[in-house]
Design a protein around this motif. Sequence first.
Motif, PDB file in Angstrom:
ATOM      1  N   LEU A 107       0.692  -1.040   0.094  1.00  0.00           N
ATOM      2  CA  LEU A 107       0.062  -0.012  -0.058  1.00  0.00           C
ATOM      3  C   LEU A 107       0.909   1.431  -0.095  1.00  0.00           C
ATOM      4  O   LEU A 107       1.941   1.190   0.385  1.00  0.00           O
ATOM      5  CB  LEU A 107      -0.771  -0.054   1.300  1.00  0.00           C
ATOM      6  N   SER A 108       0.387   2.194  -0.499  1.00  0.00           N
ATOM      7  CA  SER A 108       1.087   3.578  -0.339  1.00  0.00           C
ATOM      8  C   SER A 108       1.025   3.730   0.992  1.00  0.00           C
ATOM      9  O   SER A 108       0.236   3.378   1.790  1.00  0.00           O
ATOM     10  CB  SER A 108       0.341   4.522  -1.193  1.00  0.00           C
ATOM     11  N   LYS A 109       2.005   4.878   1.396  1.00  0.00           N
ATOM     12  CA  LYS A 109       2.072   5.371   2.857  1.00  0.00           C
ATOM     13  C   LYS A 109       0.523   5.928   3.454  1.00  0.00           C
ATOM     14  O   LYS A 109       0.290   5.564   4.599  1.00  0.00           O
ATOM     15  CB  LYS A 109       3.069   6.484   3.185  1.00  0.00           C
ATOM     16  N   ARG A 110      -0.024   6.748   2.372  1.00  0.00           N
ATOM     17  CA  ARG A 110      -1.010   7.472   2.877  1.00  0.00           C
ATOM     18  C   ARG A 110      -2.355   6.499   2.956  1.00  0.00           C
ATOM     19  O   ARG A 110      -3.196   6.541   3.884  1.00  0.00           O
ATOM     20  CB  ARG A 110      -1.441   8.390   1.783  1.00  0.00           C
ATOM     21  N   GLU A 111      -2.447   5.379   1.987  1.00  0.00           N
ATOM     22  CA  GLU A 111      -3.426   4.319   1.866  1.00  0.00           C
ATOM     23  C   GLU A 111      -3.183   3.567   3.231  1.00  0.00           C
ATOM     24  O   GLU A 111      -4.291   3.269   4.095  1.00  0.00           O
ATOM     25  CB  GLU A 111      -3.342   3.631   0.846  1.00  0.00           C
ATOM     26  N   ALA A 112      -2.154   3.190   3.593  1.00  0.00           N
ATOM     27  CA  ALA A 112      -1.774   2.319   4.643  1.00  0.00           C
ATOM     28  C   ALA A 112      -2.088   3.101   6.053  1.00  0.00           C
ATOM     29  O   ALA A 112      -2.759   2.554   6.908  1.00  0.00           O
ATOM     30  CB  ALA A 112      -0.258   1.802   4.961  1.00  0.00           C
ATOM     31  N   TRP A 113      -1.819   4.314   6.064  1.00  0.00           N
ATOM     32  CA  TRP A 113      -2.186   5.306   7.186  1.00  0.00           C
ATOM     33  C   TRP A 113      -3.656   5.358   7.461  1.00  0.00           C
ATOM     34  O   TRP A 113      -4.221   5.205   8.543  1.00  0.00           O
ATOM     35  CB  TRP A 113      -1.535   6.543   7.375  1.00  0.00           C
ATOM     36  N   ASP A 114      -4.424   5.705   6.439  1.00  0.00           N
ATOM     37  CA  ASP A 114      -6.002   5.732   6.605  1.00  0.00           C
ATOM     38  C   ASP A 114      -6.640   4.552   6.958  1.00  0.00           C
ATOM     39  O   ASP A 114      -7.375   4.565   7.518  1.00  0.00           O
ATOM     40  CB  ASP A 114      -6.444   6.203   4.969  1.00  0.00           C
ATOM     41  N   ARG A 115      -6.162   3.459   6.396  1.00  0.00           N
ATOM     42  CA  ARG A 115      -6.880   2.027   6.538  1.00  0.00           C
ATOM     43  C   ARG A 115      -6.281   1.460   7.858  1.00  0.00           C
ATOM     44  O   ARG A 115      -7.028   0.601   8.408  1.00  0.00           O
ATOM     45  CB  ARG A 115      -6.238   0.926   5.397  1.00  0.00           C
ATOM     46  N   SER A 116      -5.291   1.957   8.410  1.00  0.00           N
ATOM     47  CA  SER A 116      -5.073   1.570   9.810  1.00  0.00           C
ATOM     48  C   SER A 116      -5.973   1.932  11.156  1.00  0.00           C
ATOM     49  O   SER A 116      -6.156   1.087  11.597  1.00  0.00           O
ATOM     50  CB  SER A 116      -3.722   2.003  10.253  1.00  0.00           C
ATOM     51  N   ALA A 117      -6.390   2.988  10.779  1.00  0.00           N
ATOM     52  CA  ALA A 117      -7.489   3.546  11.643  1.00  0.00           C
ATOM     53  C   ALA A 117      -8.791   2.424  11.601  1.00  0.00           C
ATOM     54  O   ALA A 117      -9.197   2.209  12.632  1.00  0.00           O
ATOM     55  CB  ALA A 117      -7.977   4.810  11.214  1.00  0.00           C
ATOM     56  N   THR A 118      -9.103   2.061  10.502  1.00  0.00           N
ATOM     57  CA  THR A 118     -10.230   1.092  10.478  1.00  0.00           C
ATOM     58  C   THR A 118      -9.897  -0.267  10.829  1.00  0.00           C
ATOM     59  O   THR A 118     -10.753  -0.858  11.591  1.00  0.00           O
ATOM     60  CB  THR A 118     -10.606   1.112   8.900  1.00  0.00           C
ATOM     61  N   ALA A 119      -8.643  -0.544  10.665  1.00  0.00           N
ATOM     62  CA  ALA A 119      -8.198  -1.862  11.117  1.00  0.00           C
ATOM     63  C   ALA A 119      -8.358  -1.974  12.716  1.00  0.00           C
ATOM     64  O   ALA A 119      -8.782  -3.091  13.238  1.00  0.00           O
ATOM     65  CB  ALA A 119      -6.896  -2.332  10.539  1.00  0.00           C
ATOM     66  N   LEU A 120      -7.739  -0.889  13.219  1.00  0.00           N
ATOM     67  CA  LEU A 120      -7.692  -0.833  14.714  1.00  0.00           C
ATOM     68  C   LEU A 120      -9.078  -0.833  15.257  1.00  0.00           C
ATOM     69  O   LEU A 120      -9.446  -1.532  16.064  1.00  0.00           O
ATOM     70  CB  LEU A 120      -6.816   0.402  15.085  1.00  0.00           C
ATOM     71  N   ASP A 121      -9.985  -0.300  14.477  1.00  0.00           N
ATOM     72  CA  ASP A 121     -11.338   0.066  15.138  1.00  0.00           C
ATOM     73  C   ASP A 121     -11.880  -1.349  15.197  1.00  0.00           C
ATOM     74  O   ASP A 121     -12.657  -1.995  16.128  1.00  0.00           O
ATOM     75  CB  ASP A 121     -12.020   1.063  14.225  1.00  0.00           C
ATOM     76  N   ARG A 122     -11.673  -2.230  14.063  1.00  0.00           N
ATOM     77  CA  ARG A 122     -12.226  -3.532  13.905  1.00  0.00           C
ATOM     78  C   ARG A 122     -11.845  -4.527  14.988  1.00  0.00           C
ATOM     79  O   ARG A 122     -12.550  -5.435  15.506  1.00  0.00           O
ATOM     80  CB  ARG A 122     -12.148  -4.081  12.563  1.00  0.00           C
ATOM     81  N   VAL A 123     -10.487  -4.181  15.672  1.00  0.00           N
ATOM     82  CA  VAL A 123     -10.080  -5.152  16.487  1.00  0.00           C
ATOM     83  C   VAL A 123     -10.242  -4.449  17.981  1.00  0.00           C
ATOM     84  O   VAL A 123      -9.664  -4.727  18.838  1.00  0.00           O
ATOM     85  CB  VAL A 123      -8.681  -5.632  16.346  1.00  0.00           C
ATOM     86  N   ARG A 124     -10.970  -3.464  17.865  1.00  0.00           N
ATOM     87  CA  ARG A 124     -11.157  -2.689  19.396  1.00  0.00           C
ATOM     88  C   ARG A 124      -9.848  -2.209  19.990  1.00  0.00           C
ATOM     89  O   ARG A 124      -9.479  -2.343  21.198  1.00  0.00           O
ATOM     90  CB  ARG A 124     -11.839  -3.472  20.225  1.00  0.00           C
ATOM     91  N   LEU A 125      -8.827  -1.516  18.998  1.00  0.00           N
ATOM     92  CA  LEU A 125      -7.760  -1.001  19.586  1.00  0.00           C
ATOM     93  C   LEU A 125      -7.496   0.456  19.254  1.00  0.00           C
ATOM     94  O   LEU A 125      -6.725   1.168  19.606  1.00  0.00           O
ATOM     95  CB  LEU A 125      -6.445  -1.791  19.039  1.00  0.00           C
ATOM     96  N   THR A 126      -8.730   1.093  18.743  1.00  0.00           N
ATOM     97  CA  THR A 126      -8.619   2.623  18.426  1.00  0.00           C
ATOM     98  C   THR A 126      -8.215   3.324  19.806  1.00  0.00           C
ATOM     99  O   THR A 126      -7.445   4.314  19.586  1.00  0.00           O
ATOM    100  CB  THR A 126      -9.893   2.921  18.000  1.00  0.00           C
ATOM    101  N   GLU A 127      -8.526   3.165  20.913  1.00  0.00           N
ATOM    102  CA  GLU A 127      -8.005   3.798  22.045  1.00  0.00           C
ATOM    103  C   GLU A 127      -6.534   3.894  22.437  1.00  0.00           C
ATOM    104  O   GLU A 127      -6.104   4.793  23.000  1.00  0.00           O
ATOM    105  CB  GLU A 127      -8.983   3.528  23.269  1.00  0.00           C
ATOM    106  N   LEU A 128      -6.127   2.410  21.880  1.00  0.00           N
ATOM    107  CA  LEU A 128      -4.567   2.578  22.226  1.00  0.00           C
ATOM    108  C   LEU A 128      -3.698   2.766  21.225  1.00  0.00           C
ATOM    109  O   LEU A 128      -2.669   2.583  21.139  1.00  0.00           O
ATOM    110  CB  LEU A 128      -4.381   1.242  22.485  1.00  0.00           C
ATOM    111  N   GLY A 129      -4.336   3.548  19.941  1.00  0.00           N
ATOM    112  CA  GLY A 129      -3.756   3.812  18.817  1.00  0.00           C
ATOM    113  C   GLY A 129      -2.394   4.510  19.144  1.00  0.00           C
ATOM    114  O   GLY A 129      -1.374   4.367  17.937  1.00  0.00           O
ATOM    115  N   GLN A 130      -2.169   5.641  19.900  1.00  0.00           N
ATOM    116  CA  GLN A 130      -1.116   6.358  20.113  1.00  0.00           C
ATOM    117  C   GLN A 130      -0.168   5.796  21.125  1.00  0.00           C
ATOM    118  O   GLN A 130       0.779   6.341  21.537  1.00  0.00           O
ATOM    119  CB  GLN A 130      -1.470   7.804  20.579  1.00  0.00           C
TER     120      GLN A 130
END
Length: 247
Positions: A107-130
């Motif tokens: 993936l491009s860097k931008r595409e990978a960064w954008d999709r990472s948010a959705t992926a973390l949400d699907r596994v319930r890790l959004t709050e720990l993203g940082q």
Amino acid sequence: MPLHYTDCSFAYRAGTPVLDGLTMDLPQGCTVLLGPNGAGKSTLLSLGASSLTPVSGRVTLGRLDSVRRRDRRAFRQKVGWLPQEVKAIPALTVREQAAYVGWLKGLSKREAWDRSATALDRVRLTELGQRKSHELSGGQLRRLGIAQTLVHQAEIVLLDEPTAGLDPVQRGVFRDLLAELSGSVHFIVSTHQTEDLADIYETVIVFDRGRPVFRGPVSDFFSTAPAGTPHERRAESAYRGLVRGEV
């Protein structure tokens, strides 16, 4: 579409094949792969993820051949891989690590960064993203591992002993997550744990000495247990009746 193995052979040492001319497919849906240590389960999944290359034969997904160089990138984007050990990259946050793996998959860097948010949400890790990835617990790290496979929108995810070393609560969270995601992603899960099979999986494959010795619905797997086996012991009894023991 299933992941298909055609006449696959593989050996870590000359003259001692782990797989020898294996032909089989890994079905759609959520499948559990059972078998003793040394049966070839990890090798089977590593070949399916193109982490290993067969000595002979092919592993294909539709028209994509993992051995064919021009197909490898597209193949790896469709097949996600979670090995037994998920390694944290200390310098990266949870979201950065998920995005980094997406970038490695093409993936491009931008595409990978954008999709990472959705992926973390699907596994319930959004709050720990940082949070730094090396600060995660064992169960959280396994969930990050799944997020890494979802960033590039894999169709099939191969998981090798994903609950090994987790406590009962962490295993429960992981099983719930698998059940939630199985409606949109096909999972092949290698494990030694036979509890809760009917609650998660549709198909059981028992692998022993480089060959499938059973493949079918969970109900058919249970029916191989001897008559009169207590309900809570059916899976263990069925499994023990099908395998010859650790290699």
